[in-house]
Scaffold this active site. Sequence first.
Site, PDB file in Angstrom:
ATOM      1  N   TYR A 171      23.790  42.479 -15.960  1.00  0.00           N
ATOM      2  CA  TYR A 171      23.705  40.929 -15.667  1.00  0.00           C
ATOM      3  C   TYR A 171      24.624  40.188 -16.448  1.00  0.00           C
ATOM      4  CZ  TYR A 171      21.657  36.607 -14.546  1.00  0.00           C
ATOM      5  OH  TYR A 171      21.358  35.200 -14.260  1.00  0.00           O
ATOM      6  N   THR A 174      11.847  33.131 -29.013  1.00  0.00           N
ATOM      7  CA  THR A 174      11.714  31.675 -28.601  1.00  0.00           C
ATOM      8  C   THR A 174      12.778  31.554 -27.383  1.00  0.00           C
ATOM      9  OG1 THR A 174      13.799  31.081 -29.948  1.00  0.00           O
ATOM     10  CG2 THR A 174      11.671  30.890 -30.775  1.00  0.00           C
TER      11      THR A 174
END
Length: 226
Positions: free
Chosen positions: A50, A115
């Site tokens: 990807y 995060t």
Amino acid sequence: GTLNMLGLAKRVKARILQASTSEIYGDPEQHPQREDYWGNVNPIGLRSCYDEGKRVAETLMMDYHRQNRVDTRILRIFNTYGPRMASGDGRVISNFIVQALRGEKLTLYGDGSQTRCFCYVDDMIDAMIALMSYEGPDAAEPVNVGAEDERSMNAIVDCLGEILGRKLPVEHLPLPNDDPTRRRPDCTRARDRLGWRPRVSLPDGLRKTVEYFRQAEAPAAPHARR
Ligand code: UDP
């Protein structure tokens, strides 16, 4: 796909937008990520097809722009969520909301300290339209678009718990291979060039998304008896 579309854009002289991704920065060593950062990408990992696919797509965009003067735009999409995501998409926001509504435990990968910044879909679409309308001499350069408030996955669990008014139980699962530990866009370029700013806060966007999944997940109304 990008190569074919660039050939088409060249032939019909169309302006073309690449929906690129924050993933081109890999597991970034610079925070926040600016467009001139080249990233930290594993070329042979599970996730590499990807990352590297999107990177080479950006390369093709720039080459067609330089060699053939194709009118290209590259928008680097950071994490985006909102109504009409597929419930089985596998992304964290859709997974957590669907699991919470079904009364299941939330599948938290790793310790939840990683995060991300989550941008509401309408804000993302606004940026795409703004970039496609932008005529500046630097229009072919990549532009980051995303939210800039960085949240841990633990914080997402808590935020969703507040919206649903209960403490959500969590099941810890292993962290996927090459899962970036931190990600946050520097959106100065989008602000300066496009005048773009996200308008929907995370709690508001999550509320709208919960509402969507509530309807989408509700059992279909039984057919009326004749
Ligand atoms: N994640 C999680 N539980 C899930 C799905 C994802 O804890 O059910 C984590 C995942 O490991 C990652 C973050 O949430 O750290 C964002 O994952 P997502 O697939 O939504 O986006 P991406 O990894 O592409 O940023």
